[in-house]
Design a protein around this motif. Structure first.
Motif, PDB file in Angstrom:
ATOM      1  N   GLU A   1      -7.270  -2.510   3.872  1.00 52.59           N
ATOM      2  CA  GLU A   1      -6.927  -1.140   4.010  1.00 52.59           C
ATOM      3  C   GLU A   1      -6.326  -1.191   2.398  1.00 52.59           C
ATOM      4  O   GLU A   1      -5.994  -0.173   1.648  1.00 52.59           O
TER       5      GLU A   1
ATOM      6  N   LEU B   1      -2.150   1.830  10.472  1.00 55.68           N
ATOM      7  CA  LEU B   1      -1.760  -0.026  10.713  1.00 55.68           C
ATOM      8  C   LEU B   1      -0.271   0.195  11.102  1.00 55.68           C
ATOM      9  O   LEU B   1      -0.577  -1.439  11.286  1.00 55.68           O
TER      10      LEU B   1
ATOM     11  N   THR C   1       0.761  -1.085  -0.307  1.00 58.25           N
ATOM     12  CA  THR C   1      -0.001  -0.179   0.243  1.00 58.25           C
ATOM     13  C   THR C   1       0.931   1.391  -0.132  1.00 58.25           C
ATOM     14  O   THR C   1       0.390   2.399  -0.130  1.00 58.25           O
TER      15      THR C   1
ATOM     16  N   GLN D   1      -8.619  -1.567  -0.006  1.00 62.62           N
ATOM     17  CA  GLN D   1      -9.104   0.195  -0.633  1.00 62.62           C
ATOM     18  C   GLN D   1      -8.143   1.223  -1.181  1.00 62.62           C
ATOM     19  O   GLN D   1      -8.266   2.128  -1.939  1.00 62.62           O
TER      20      GLN D   1
ATOM     21  N   ARG E   1      -4.086   6.864   7.612  1.00 62.76           N
ATOM     22  CA  ARG E   1      -5.000   5.232   8.076  1.00 62.76           C
ATOM     23  C   ARG E   1      -3.464   4.525   8.109  1.00 62.76           C
ATOM     24  O   ARG E   1      -3.706   3.392   8.072  1.00 62.76           O
TER      25      ARG E   1
ATOM     26  N   HIS F   1      -8.223  -6.374   8.964  1.00 61.24           N
ATOM     27  CA  HIS F   1      -7.888  -4.618   8.915  1.00 61.24           C
ATOM     28  C   HIS F   1      -6.872  -4.137   7.648  1.00 61.24           C
ATOM     29  O   HIS F   1      -7.209  -3.283   6.924  1.00 61.24           O
TER      30      HIS F   1
END
Length: 373
Positions: free
Chosen positions: A323, A277, A250, A326, A273, A319
């Motif tokens: 993430e 994480l 990510t 998304q 975010r 989670h």
């Protein structure tokens, strides 16, 4: 007469060692290089919808070439004589790559179950452990993947949701009168459609198959409990590896993807975010390493440490995978990107070897803290 159960938190224990050793780092590098060469994302995506997601030659290289399958087996029985710490490192890497391999089921759960039987040097248990350590054979414990440590099921009739049964050579079958080793060829194995395509499930029916009796009922139950406890503890390391890949992937994507002439990773909302994480990953790493170290040292609070690791790491993996999907935007929702494989593995792992709620109940019972109604 009432008895007071000792509180594991009050018992003295050796200091935890959460750091990786040089040997563990070398093992990680070897496994990561092997997976990058033979089990990259595109290779996996090309096979995932087929009947056999397992990659040809990978298990032979991982189990026999690197010797990963025998890490938990003593040297006198043909293994590496290592510990759960080294096995945890292998599972971290397998989790990062979402690799379809029977490592957790065969090299950890089945192997630990057999070790719990107290193998004699010339007995059937020792011979099977040697074959598992070399990678020559694989074995699975015939219980549903969702079975938590201490559940103590017996395989009377068909057993659903048995992970990796399709590639097992030997089935370890808990029955009312003991634990049996049944050749997989003598059982009826019916594939099921799993959520996680990289960890195939099947209904296993050993009715009518005699097999070899390895232990009586009491010894077998204790061995199965040992196998499932080790599996739950080291599953946390697989979940840790998966979550780490999700965050790294990510971060890489948000550095490269531009909107309004800026990398989207520079937007404050996305930075927050990813920072959150990262904090969760730090906690997950500590919990997973603590569980592996407790299993390796036989710590008195092992059951509690494993329950804490599973209750936390399963949620962090889900989670992180959510993430990842998304924050990749449109590409994250496509079949061509491996993010969906991570999400499905994380969701499947959330109920494997006991749900988070089940492990939270275990924690409450072990520390004499009644769970809320």
């Amino acid at each position: 007469m009432t008895t007071t159960r000792p509180n594991p938190l009050a018992e003295p224990a050796a200091p935890l060692n959460l750091l990786y050793t040089d040997t563990e780092d070398d093992l990680r590098a070897a496994v990561r290089a092997l997976l990058a060469d033979r089990a990259g994302p595109q290779t996996l995506l090309a096979r995932i919808e087929g009947d056999a997601p397992y990659l040809p030659g990978l298990w032979d290289a991982l189990a026999g070439g690197i010797g990963a399958a025998g890490l938990l087996v003593p040297e006198k029985l043909g293994g590496q004589g290592a510990s759960h710490r080294e096995a945890a490192v292998v599972l971290e890497e397998l989790g990062r790559a979402v690799t379809p391999a029977p490592y957790l089921t065969s090299a950890v759960i089945a192997t630990e179950t057999l070790l719990g039987l107290g193998a004699q040097d010339d007995g059937p248990v020792a011979g099977l452990l040697g074959a598992l350590a070399s990678g020559e054979r694989t074995a699975v414990l015939v219980v549903p993947l969702s079975t938590a440590p201490g559940a103590g099921p017996v395989a009377d009739g068909p057993v659903p949701a048995v992970a990796d049964a399709a590639v097992a050579d030997v089935l370890l079958v808990p029955r009312a009168d003991g634990l049996y080793a049944v050749p997989a060829a003598e059982a009826r194995i019916t594939p099921q459609v799993p959520l996680d395509l990289t960890r195939p499930l099947a209904v296993v029916d050993t009715t009518g198959a005699a097999g070899t009796r390895l232990a009586d009922a009491e010894t077998g139950r204790a061995a199965v409990r040992r196998g499932l406890l080790a599996g739950a503890g080291l599953l946390a390391s697989e979940q840790l590896g998966l979550a780490e890949w999700c965050l790294e992937e990510t971060v890489r994507h948000t550095k490269e993807r531009h909107q309004f002439n800026r990398p989207i990773g520079s937007f404050q909302a996305l930075k927050h975010r990813m920072a959150q994480l990262w904090l969760e990953l730090v906690g997950a790493r500590a919990a997973a390493r603590a569980a592996a170290d407790a299993l390796a040292t036989g710590a008195p609070d092992t059951e509690l440490t494993v329950a804490v690791a599973q209750a936390y790491c399963a949620k962090v993996a889900v989670h992180a995978a959510e993430e990842c999907v998304q924050l990749h935007g449109g590409i994250g929702m496509t079949w061509e990107h491996p993010a969906h494989l991570a999400l499905k593995r994380a969701k499947s792992g959330q109920t494997a070897l006991g749900s988070s709620g089940r492990h939270q109940d275990t924690i409450a019972a072990l520390v004499d803290l009644p769970a809320p109604n």
